[in-house]
Design an enzyme around this catalytic site. Structure first.
Site, mmCIF file in Angstrom:
data_model
loop_
_atom_site.group_PDB
_atom_site.id
_atom_site.type_symbol
_atom_site.label_atom_id
_atom_site.label_comp_id
_atom_site.label_asym_id
_atom_site.label_seq_id
_atom_site.Cartn_x
_atom_site.Cartn_y
_atom_site.Cartn_z
ATOM 1 N N SER A 197 -23.629 24.227 11.797
ATOM 2 C CA SER A 197 -22.591 23.204 11.857
ATOM 3 C C SER A 197 -21.208 23.853 11.874
ATOM 4 C CB SER A 197 -22.771 22.213 10.692
ATOM 5 O OG SER A 197 -22.005 21.045 10.900
ATOM 6 N N GLU A 323 -29.428 14.946 15.708
ATOM 7 C CA GLU A 323 -28.295 15.421 14.906
ATOM 8 C C GLU A 323 -27.497 14.298 14.235
ATOM 9 O OE1 GLU A 323 -27.375 18.457 14.229
ATOM 10 O OE2 GLU A 323 -28.136 19.791 15.784
ATOM 11 N N HIS A 384 -29.290 16.270 11.411
ATOM 12 C CA HIS A 384 -28.396 17.387 11.126
ATOM 13 C C HIS A 384 -28.771 18.004 9.780
ATOM 14 C CE1 HIS A 384 -24.700 19.543 11.986
ATOM 15 N NE2 HIS A 384 -24.169 19.223 10.818
#
Length: 453
Positions: A197, A323, A384
C-alpha cells in the site's frame, strides 16, 4: 552468543554501538534499533539526523514505539491495536536474520519492507509485520522500520524544513542498511526495496529517486495505490495553511517554534479535523502525503519510468482481487464504487508499471491474491491487506480480523499452505530476482499473472 534465563541472545556491532538480539525459532531478531535521533524538540518537523550512538550493549529484544498517529481506518479489516506511539524513540529499524550460518558463507540478500497505512498510520515494529519467519523460510535478511506519517511526516512547510519527512526517514533507513546490514549477515549490494500500500508507493519512490536509486537492486510492490497522483505543492500548501488555522497558529508567528511547542496529541487532533473537512465519499487520498518536487519525489512516476530509472531492476508487483472493499464495504454510500476503485486506485496503475517494465525487456512478475475468508458477512473477498498474514506467517497477530474469519482446522491448514507458497515466491524473488517456475510477465498478458488463493 549468550543465554539469559533460557533465552539465547546474539550481539552484533553496528556503526553506532552494539545491539543484543534474541533467537526466535529459526531466526535472530533485533528490534528497536535507532537509525536516527528522536524527532523531538528542535528536530520535530526537521529532516532525520543519524543517531549519536551508545556505549553499552543495547537490548534489541523489543520494538520501539510507533510514530505519533491516530487509529487506522483499516482497523475493521486488520483488527484493532492498542496505541503504542511515542515521539521519543520512534525512528527505529528491526532486523530479522536466519539463525543458521549460510551454507556457502556468503552474505544474504536483503528485503527492506515498508508498512502501509495511507501515510497516516502504521509501524514497522508491529507483530503484523514480524519478519522472523519470512527470513528463516527464505534464507534472507528482512528489515522493517518506522517512518513519520500524518502531519509529522507529510506536513508541507518547506520554509521550516518540513517536506516529505516520511520519505526522508525512509532514505535514512536505506543509508543505515548500506552501512550496517553486513554486520547482520546481509549483502548491501543485493537489496530489495518493497512494501504494501503506502509502503509500495514509497518503495517505488525510493527506486526511482536518483538519491536512493542505487540502493535498490530489486523492487517488490504490493497493492500500491498508484492511481493516487503525488500531491501538488500548491494543494499541499493550502492543506498546510488550513491545518495551521485549525491549530490556532496565527500568520506572522514563528511557525516552527509554535508547532514544536504543541503536544503531539494536539497535532493529531487537528489532523483528524482536517481529514473530516476534506473528506469526500469515494476519495481515499489523505490530507497529507508525498508532495511532487519535494525530497524523495523530484519527478512523477511516469517521467522517471520514461527516463529509465527502473531499468535493469527485477520487479515483482501485484494486487489483491478485491482491494477497495476495505474502504467501501462498511460505507453504503460508496459500496457501488468497489470494482471501479479497485481498478482505478490499485490494479490499473500496477499493470501500467508492469507493462512498461516488461516491454523494456526487464524481468517482471505480476500476481493477484485471491484468497477470501471462509466467513465473509461484509463481502470483503480478497480485500486490501489480505495477503499480509500470509506473507509474514503472522496469522496469530490478527485475532479479530475478518480477513481470516471462519477458518476451521482444515481451513487453517490451507491458509498455512497458501502462506508458504506466497512467502516462498516472494523470498525467492528477493534472493535471486526470479521466481522459480513462475513465468515472467509479458505486456498485456493476463495469462502470465500468477494467482494465489
Amino acid at each position: 552468543m549468550s543465554t539469559v534465563t533460557g533465552i539465547e541472545r546474539v550481539v552484533v556491532e553496528t556503526d553506532r554501538g552494539r545491539v543484543r538480539g534474541v533467537v526466535e525459532g529459526g531466526a535472530v531478531s533485533f528490534r528497536g534499533i535507532p537509525y536516527a535521533v528522536s524527532p523531538v524538540g528542535e528536530l520535530r518537523f526537521a529532516p532525520p539526523r543519524p543517531h549519536r550512538g551508545w556505549t553499552d550493549v543495547r537490548d534489541a529484544a523489543q520494538a520501539g514505539p510507533s510514530v505519533p498517529q491516530a487509529a487506522s481506518r483499516l482497523e475493521k479489516v486488520q483488527g484493532k491495536r492498542v496505541p503504542d506511539w511515542n515521539e521519543d524513540g520512534s525512528l527505529t529499524a528491526n532486523v530479522f536474520a536466519p539463525r543458521r550460518a549460510p551454507a556457502d558463507g556468503a552474505a544474504r540478500p536483503v528485503l527492506v519492507w515498508w508498512h502501509g497505512g495511507g501515510f497516516t498510520s502504521g509501524s514497522g515494529g508491529w507483530d503484523w509485520y514480524d519478519g522472523a519467519r519470512l527470513a528463516a523460510l527464505g534464507d534472507i535478511v528482512v528489515v522493517t522500520a518506522n517512518y513519520r506519517v500524518g502531519p509529522l511526516g507529510y506536513l508541507y512547510l518547506p520554509h521550516i524544513g518540513a517536506a516529505n519527512l516520511g520519505a526522508q526517514d525512509q532514505a535514512a533507513v536505506l543509508r543505515w542498511v548500506q552501512d550496517n546490514i553486513a554486520s547482520f549477515g546481509g549483502d548491501p549490494r543485493t537489496v530489495t526495496v518493497g512494501g504494501q500500500s503506502a509502503g509500495a508507493y514509497s518503495s517505488l519512490m525510493l527506486a526511482l529517486d536518483p538519491a536512493t536509486n542505487g540502493s535498490a537492486t530489486r523492487v517488490l510492490l504490493q497493492s500500491g495505490p498508484f492511481g493516487l497522483r503525488p500531491q501538488d505543492p500548491h494543494q499541499a500548501a493550502e492543506h498546510a495553511a488550513a491545518y495551521l488555522r485549525l491549530l490556532g497558529v496565527p500568520d506572522g508567528t514563528d511557525t516552527a517554534r509554535a508547532l514544536r511547542a504543541l503536544p503531539a496529541e494536539q497535532l493529531l487532533d487537528a489532523y483528524g479535523r482536517l481529514s473530516a473537512q476534506l473528506a469526500v465519499p469515494g476519495n481515499s487520498a489523505p490530507p497529507m502525503y508525498p508532495v511532487l518536487g519535494a525530497p524523495g519525489l523530484p519527478r512523477t512516476r511516469q517521467q522517471a519510468l520514461a527516463d529509465g530509472a527502473l531499468e535493469g531492476k527485477p520487479l515483482l508487483i501485484g494486487t489483491t482481487r478485491d482491494e477497495a472493499t476495505a474502504f467501501t464495504a462498511f460505507d453504503p454510500r460508496v459500496q457501488n464504487l468497489t470494482a471501479v476503485q479497485t481498478d482505478s486506485l490499485f490494479r490499473d496503475g500496477s499493470l501500467e508499471i508492469a507493462d512498461h517494465h516488461a516491454a523494456g525487456g526487464n524481468t517482471t512478475y505480476v500476481y493477484q491474491f485471491d484468497h477470501a475468508p471462509a466467513e465473509d458477512p461484509y463481502g470483503l473477498g480478497a480485500t486490501h491487506c489480505a495477503e499480509l498474514p500470509f506473507l509474514f506467517h503472522t496469522f496469530d497477530a490478527y485475532p479479530d480480523s475478518p480477513v481470516l474469519a471462519g477458518a476451521g482446522a482444515g481451513a487453517v491448514d490451507a491458509q498455512r499452505a497458501l502462506g508458504h507458497a506466497f512467502a516462498t515466491a516472494v523470498a525467492e524473488f528477493v534472493a535471486t530476482g526470479t521466481a522459480g517456475d513462475w513465468l515472467p510477465y509479458a505486456p498485456a498478458t493476463a495469462a502470465r499473472i500468477r494467482h494465489f488463493g
